[in-house]
Design an enzyme around this catalytic site. Structure first.
Site, PDB file in Angstrom:
ATOM      1  N   HIS A  38       0.852  -1.194   0.000  1.00 49.72           N
ATOM      2  CA  HIS A  38       0.000   0.000   0.000  1.00 49.72           C
ATOM      3  C   HIS A  38       0.886   1.241   0.000  1.00 49.72           C
ATOM      4  O   HIS A  38       2.096   1.138   0.246  1.00 49.72           O
ATOM      5  CB  HIS A  38      -0.865   0.012   1.271  1.00 49.72           C
ATOM      6  N   HIS A 119       5.640   6.385  -1.222  1.00 49.71           N
ATOM      7  CA  HIS A 119       6.409   5.168  -1.499  1.00 49.71           C
ATOM      8  C   HIS A 119       5.595   3.931  -1.104  1.00 49.71           C
ATOM      9  O   HIS A 119       4.635   4.034  -0.340  1.00 49.71           O
ATOM     10  CB  HIS A 119       7.736   5.180  -0.726  1.00 49.71           C
TER      11      HIS A 119
HETATM   12  O1  3AM Z   1       3.795   1.882   4.230  1.00 46.24           O
HETATM   13  P1  3AM Z   1       5.025   2.020   5.045  1.00 46.24           P
HETATM   14  O2  3AM Z   1       5.717   0.721   5.295  1.00 46.24           O
HETATM   15  O3  3AM Z   1       5.905   3.093   4.605  1.00 46.24           O
HETATM   16  O4  3AM Z   1       6.130   2.097   8.363  1.00 46.24           O
HETATM   17  C1  3AM Z   1       4.769   1.944   8.651  1.00 46.24           C
HETATM   18  C2  3AM Z   1       3.973   1.672   7.420  1.00 46.24           C
HETATM   19  O5  3AM Z   1       4.446   2.527   6.426  1.00 46.24           O
HETATM   20  C3  3AM Z   1       4.187   3.257   9.071  1.00 46.24           C
HETATM   21  O6  3AM Z   1       2.803   3.126   8.840  1.00 46.24           O
HETATM   22  C4  3AM Z   1       2.588   2.161   7.833  1.00 46.24           C
HETATM   23  C5  3AM Z   1       1.688   1.070   8.353  1.00 46.24           C
HETATM   24  O7  3AM Z   1       2.239   0.494   9.486  1.00 46.24           O
HETATM   25  N1  3AM Z   1       4.486   3.549  10.458  1.00 46.24           N
HETATM   26  C6  3AM Z   1       4.555   2.680  11.472  1.00 46.24           C
HETATM   27  N2  3AM Z   1       4.868   3.329  12.610  1.00 46.24           N
HETATM   28  C7  3AM Z   1       5.004   4.634  12.293  1.00 46.24           C
HETATM   29  C8  3AM Z   1       5.309   5.806  13.027  1.00 46.24           C
HETATM   30  N3  3AM Z   1       5.550   5.777  14.336  1.00 46.24           N
HETATM   31  C9  3AM Z   1       4.763   4.780  10.912  1.00 46.24           C
HETATM   32  N4  3AM Z   1       4.822   5.950  10.282  1.00 46.24           N
HETATM   33  C10 3AM Z   1       5.129   7.026  11.042  1.00 46.24           C
HETATM   34  N5  3AM Z   1       5.359   6.966  12.362  1.00 46.24           N
END
Ligand code: 3AM
Length: 173
Positions: A38, A119
């Site tokens: 996603h 991304h």
């Molecule tokens: O889609 P991505 O992998 O970029 O990295 C986590 C994931 O992003 C991000 O939220 C998405 C679903 O889990 N994520 C997790 N913890 C986070 C945080 N503390 C976060 N993004 C920002 N701050």
């Protein structure tokens, strides 16, 4: 509940990204499952269940899919990589800014101060592995439009997270 709002990806794009994640060294990278791929628009973190009622209209206000394209494969963060990602090119900023401002107005979100860099995470570094310095692969550019914006609940398990859709707004293509 650990909540985030994301733009979903069409199946052909998820197939291409799954193949890319699986092409990376499996001793170094753990590919993200196709159903979990996603584009994160807003990560809300831990929220009470009753917030879903305030979040739903913000998600459901979106109706049109921006035309996007897969870009370069990048390591993030660049100096001490934890994830392998694919950049997204195209006009996603307006949609992301609307969702972010809508969630803030609903009192459930503090917008990120960092600029939004669209991304898709396609693989995560395995534990106790030294991060590589260069992305291990390249990808052919594919044009697409996201089929929906979704509020997900993320459940953390020993071997990664699973995402369950709570509210889904289909987008006109
Ligand atoms: O889609 P991505 O992998 O970029 O990295 C986590 C994931 O992003 C991000 O939220 C998405 C679903 O889990 N994520 C997790 N913890 C986070 C945080 N503390 C976060 N993004 C920002 N701050």
């Amino acid at each position: 509940m650990r909540l985030f709002v994301a733009l979903d990806l069409p199946e052909d794009v998820r197939d291409a990204l799954t193949a890319a994640g699986q092409a990376a060294d499996p001793e170094v990278w753990r590919p993200v499952k196709p159903e979990s791929l996603h584009i994160t628009l807003a990560f809300l973190g831990e929220r009470p269940e009753e917030d879903v009622e305030a979040i739903a209209p913000v998600v459901l206000a979106e109706s049109v899919a921006p035309r996007l394209e897969l870009g370069d494969v990048l390591l993030l963060p660049p100096r001490r990589a934890r994830v392998l990602t694919v950049e997204i090119h195209g006009p996603l900023g307006d949609l992301q800014a609307r969702v972010s401002a809508g969630l803030e107005a609903a009192g459930v979100y503090t917008p990120e101060t960092r600029p939004f860099r669209a991304h898709v995470t396609i693989a995560r570094l395995r534990p106790r592995v030294r991060p590589p310095r260069e992305a291990p692969l390249a990808l052919a550019p594919i044009a697409f439009a996201g089929p929906s914006v979704t509020l997900y609940v993320s459940r953390l398990h020993q071997h990664g997270a699973t995402y369950q859709p709570l509210v889904k707004a289909p987008l006109a293509q």
